[in-house]
Design an enzyme around this catalytic site. Sequence first.
Site, PDB file in Angstrom:
ATOM      1  N   LYS A   1       0.837  -1.202   0.000  1.00 50.50           N
ATOM      2  CA  LYS A   1       0.000   0.000   0.000  1.00 50.50           C
ATOM      3  C   LYS A   1       0.877   1.259   0.000  1.00 50.50           C
ATOM      4  O   LYS A   1       2.094   1.181   0.107  1.00 50.50           O
ATOM      5  CB  LYS A   1      -0.949  -0.030   1.216  1.00 50.50           C
ATOM      6  CG  LYS A   1      -1.936  -1.222   1.196  1.00 50.50           C
ATOM      7  CD  LYS A   1      -2.938  -1.076   0.092  1.00 50.50           C
ATOM      8  CE  LYS A   1      -4.051  -2.091  -0.029  1.00 50.50           C
ATOM      9  NZ  LYS A   1      -4.121  -3.338   0.599  1.00 50.50           N
ATOM     10  N   ASN A   2       0.247   2.427  -0.096  1.00 49.32           N
ATOM     11  CA  ASN A   2       1.035   3.675  -0.210  1.00 49.32           C
ATOM     12  C   ASN A   2       1.836   3.991   1.048  1.00 49.32           C
ATOM     13  O   ASN A   2       2.846   4.673   0.980  1.00 49.32           O
ATOM     14  CB  ASN A   2       0.118   4.858  -0.518  1.00 49.32           C
ATOM     15  CG  ASN A   2      -0.414   4.821  -1.933  1.00 49.32           C
ATOM     16  OD1 ASN A   2      -0.635   3.737  -2.470  1.00 49.32           O
ATOM     17  ND2 ASN A   2      -0.620   5.970  -2.543  1.00 49.32           N
TER      18      ASN A   2
END
Length: 392
Positions: free
Chosen positions: A190-191
């Site tokens: 994920k970011n």
Amino acid sequence: MSQQNMSYWKYPLSELQMGAEEEAAVLQVLRSGWLSTGPTVVEFEARFASFVGAPYALAVSNCTAALHLSLLAAGIQAGDEVIVPSLSFVATANAVVHAGATPCFVDCTSLQHPLVDPNAVAQKITRKTKALIVMHYGGVSADMSRLLALAKEHQLTVIEDAAHAIGTTYHGRACGTLGDIGCFSFFANKNLPIGEGGMVVTSDETLYNAVKLRRSHGMTKSSWEKYSGHASSYDVTTLGFNFRMPELSAAIGIEQLKKLTEHNLTRQRLYRAYEAKLKNRAGILLPLSEETASELQNSCARHLMVVLLPETVSRPQIMDGLKAHGIQSSVHYPPIHQFSLYRERRAENITLPITESYSSRTLTLPLHPGLKESDVEQISDILCSLIASASV
Ligand SMILES: *Cc1c(COP(=O)(O)O)cnc(C)c1O
């Protein structure tokens, strides 16, 4: 310590950006004498709350746990219906089943805007509907003003699955703070990657307390409070879980959060580079394009680079071709309503034409802050030539 990239791929879908800051932060926690949820988690929560502009944030073991706790905190139970997108990761629907309720799948607006369709939501609302889970696919926010209006009219709790949208704003406000509760993921790709981890944010004190209690066995005091001398006994007032975040994870989270805005800006720049290369080429369709996305939001956490392949080519063949060039690709997502688990749970068949068509053609390309624009150009050219030769 040097960073060794263990990836099999020349261009993996995502790649961690860990530096000396994360290493030092982890070492500091290791030497502190306390590893389970404690002061580092509290600091991560405070920083995260202030980043998204929410009064309350609670770190949990992952986003699936965040969704599960949010549903329970909102009082969702057996017999209730919760509206969910079928175009999401399966955890979005699984959490509803874990809470004892029934997920009711809705279609997306269009191939260009593969996010939950407010008209489809309106048609799905019944007397049993208690909540709506919105997922901000690819980091692009859903049509929140219409969804929130519908939810208000029908008294539905709005839970945002903001796993893709850490840093996306909608009319100046952060995704995850638009509904009643927001859930974030810190999974490895994920970011804001930690490995495993999640966050619940809310502005509602009752929901906050309900999540907090269930995060740790329903106990009224935490182990940290006892270790630090602030408590000696506890009561158990509800059935809870162990969904806590360890200190080591929070230490990485704090450092990654400091870098998030810059990483998201890099993602946006790389997204635009892909768009410039792929727009109107080889029959490719670009969902979530800058045009459709920027109408609604000031900043975007561009989590995924997704394209729709022409209907005439075979996706497995394109994916094999990319693989031969060391380029990892993926499919986000197979429709949840078509998984055996969900087919078998339903009495009658449902069809969600846009989701099904989208899922059959979508392909995710590498997108992460470690890529260069020249990498994007190379990946794009290879994709276009594979499509051209597959179409002959
Ligand atoms: C990753 C993801 C989840 C699950 O997150 P975990 O932290 O792995 O539990 C849920 N929803 C969406 C949309 C996701 O992408």
